[in-house]
Design an enzyme around this catalytic site. Sequence first.
Site, PDB file in Angstrom:
ATOM      1  N   HIS A 101       0.847  -1.203   0.000  1.00  0.00           N
ATOM      2  CA  HIS A 101       0.000   0.000   0.000  1.00  0.00           C
ATOM      3  C   HIS A 101       0.886   1.259   0.000  1.00  0.00           C
ATOM      4  O   HIS A 101       0.625   2.210  -0.731  1.00  0.00           O
ATOM      5  CB  HIS A 101      -0.892   0.028   1.246  1.00  0.00           C
ATOM      6  CG  HIS A 101      -1.920  -1.057   1.310  1.00  0.00           C
ATOM      7  ND1 HIS A 101      -2.113  -1.853   2.419  1.00  0.00           N
ATOM      8  CD2 HIS A 101      -2.834  -1.494   0.393  1.00  0.00           C
ATOM      9  CE1 HIS A 101      -3.092  -2.706   2.189  1.00  0.00           C
ATOM     10  NE2 HIS A 101      -3.544  -2.522   0.969  1.00  0.00           N
TER      11      HIS A 101
ATOM     12  N   LYS B   7     -16.792  -7.125   7.852  1.00  0.00           N
ATOM     13  CA  LYS B   7     -15.494  -7.797   7.815  1.00  0.00           C
ATOM     14  C   LYS B   7     -14.983  -8.066   9.214  1.00  0.00           C
ATOM     15  O   LYS B   7     -15.078  -7.222  10.097  1.00  0.00           O
ATOM     16  CB  LYS B   7     -14.481  -6.942   7.048  1.00  0.00           C
ATOM     17  CG  LYS B   7     -14.625  -7.101   5.551  1.00  0.00           C
ATOM     18  CD  LYS B   7     -13.375  -6.620   4.834  1.00  0.00           C
ATOM     19  CE  LYS B   7     -13.497  -6.832   3.329  1.00  0.00           C
ATOM     20  NZ  LYS B   7     -12.346  -6.285   2.601  1.00  0.00           N
TER      21      LYS B   7
ATOM     22  N   ARG C 109      -2.628  -6.226  -7.993  1.00  0.00           N
ATOM     23  CA  ARG C 109      -1.457  -7.096  -7.831  1.00  0.00           C
ATOM     24  C   ARG C 109      -1.322  -8.061  -8.995  1.00  0.00           C
ATOM     25  O   ARG C 109      -0.272  -8.268  -9.540  1.00  0.00           O
ATOM     26  CB  ARG C 109      -1.537  -7.890  -6.533  1.00  0.00           C
ATOM     27  CG  ARG C 109      -1.069  -7.105  -5.347  1.00  0.00           C
ATOM     28  CD  ARG C 109      -1.654  -7.628  -4.094  1.00  0.00           C
ATOM     29  NE  ARG C 109      -3.103  -7.472  -4.142  1.00  0.00           N
ATOM     30  CZ  ARG C 109      -3.915  -7.817  -3.166  1.00  0.00           C
ATOM     31  NH1 ARG C 109      -3.453  -8.358  -2.082  1.00  0.00           N
ATOM     32  NH2 ARG C 109      -5.213  -7.630  -3.277  1.00  0.00           N
TER      33      ARG C 109
ATOM     34  N   SER D 173      -2.911  -7.744   2.771  1.00  0.00           N
ATOM     35  CA  SER D 173      -3.293  -7.640   4.185  1.00  0.00           C
ATOM     36  C   SER D 173      -3.752  -9.001   4.694  1.00  0.00           C
ATOM     37  O   SER D 173      -3.486  -9.360   5.845  1.00  0.00           O
ATOM     38  CB  SER D 173      -4.410  -6.622   4.359  1.00  0.00           C
ATOM     39  OG  SER D 173      -3.975  -5.352   3.980  1.00  0.00           O
TER      40      SER D 173
HETATM   41  P1  ADP Z   1     -10.052  -3.779   0.112  1.00  0.00           P
HETATM   42  O1  ADP Z   1     -10.553  -4.497   1.323  1.00  0.00           O
HETATM   43  O2  ADP Z   1     -10.887  -2.609  -0.288  1.00  0.00           O
HETATM   44  O3  ADP Z   1      -9.694  -4.656  -1.053  1.00  0.00           O
HETATM   45  P2  ADP Z   1      -7.233  -3.537   0.840  1.00  0.00           P
HETATM   46  O4  ADP Z   1      -6.815  -2.808   2.062  1.00  0.00           O
HETATM   47  O5  ADP Z   1      -7.066  -5.006   0.831  1.00  0.00           O
HETATM   48  O6  ADP Z   1      -8.731  -3.071   0.613  1.00  0.00           O
HETATM   49  O7  ADP Z   1      -6.504  -2.933  -0.424  1.00  0.00           O
HETATM   50  C1  ADP Z   1      -6.665  -1.597  -0.814  1.00  0.00           C
HETATM   51  C2  ADP Z   1      -6.147  -1.432  -2.242  1.00  0.00           C
HETATM   52  O8  ADP Z   1      -4.738  -1.681  -2.270  1.00  0.00           O
HETATM   53  C3  ADP Z   1      -6.786  -2.417  -3.238  1.00  0.00           C
HETATM   54  O9  ADP Z   1      -6.955  -1.751  -4.470  1.00  0.00           O
HETATM   55  C4  ADP Z   1      -5.745  -3.503  -3.369  1.00  0.00           C
HETATM   56  O10 ADP Z   1      -5.806  -4.146  -4.630  1.00  0.00           O
HETATM   57  C5  ADP Z   1      -4.468  -2.690  -3.242  1.00  0.00           C
HETATM   58  N1  ADP Z   1      -3.335  -3.475  -2.794  1.00  0.00           N
HETATM   59  C6  ADP Z   1      -3.294  -4.360  -1.784  1.00  0.00           C
HETATM   60  N2  ADP Z   1      -2.063  -4.901  -1.655  1.00  0.00           N
HETATM   61  C7  ADP Z   1      -1.297  -4.341  -2.629  1.00  0.00           C
HETATM   62  C8  ADP Z   1       0.062  -4.495  -3.051  1.00  0.00           C
HETATM   63  N3  ADP Z   1       0.886  -5.351  -2.473  1.00  0.00           N
HETATM   64  N4  ADP Z   1       0.494  -3.737  -4.093  1.00  0.00           N
HETATM   65  C9  ADP Z   1      -0.350  -2.896  -4.718  1.00  0.00           C
HETATM   66  N5  ADP Z   1      -1.649  -2.710  -4.384  1.00  0.00           N
HETATM   67  C10 ADP Z   1      -2.120  -3.423  -3.352  1.00  0.00           C
END
Ligand code: ADP
Length: 148
Positions: free
Chosen positions: A16, A40, A89, A126
Amino acid sequence: MVVFFPGSFDPFTIGHAEIVERVLRFADKVVIGIGRNDAKNALYPVERRLDAISKYYSTNSRVEVVAYNGLTADAVRSCGADVILRGVRKFSDYEYEQSLSDINRELEGVETILLSASPSKQYISSSLVREMKRFGKPIDGLVIETFK
Ligand code: ADP
């Protein structure tokens, strides 16, 4: 241009953080929006996430961190952002992100910028971090320092 980066960020990973760093090369400001989603089963409470991410960016005036209720499309406008930012990703993420971006364009006329993860961060999510934490494995190096 102000971008709104919505997500659960449970927790906020170095994947992130890299997306934020890269978008700041062409955007003026990023508002990180932590969605309050009761459905969630969270590992870190929203207030803890808000605190950790705010601390991490406390010296960067171009990053703001908020928590929001309701629809992302509404939150974008209320925090004065122009566009949504999301990360992708792998190809399997793309279909989901495409649907979300279509919905937000339909609902509020807001466009979405999708940045692809760099190869070194592609495997970091995450949910992987939560799984490791549950089994007592160290998560240093995967999350921003203020989460440790
Ligand atoms: P959500 O629950 O809305 O999917 P996340 O916190 O899991 O939220 O992710 C927020 C954003 O960051 C999403 O668009 C996700 O695809 C992106 N994301 C998560 N991990 C990575 C990573 N390693 N590299 C790039 N983008 C990421």
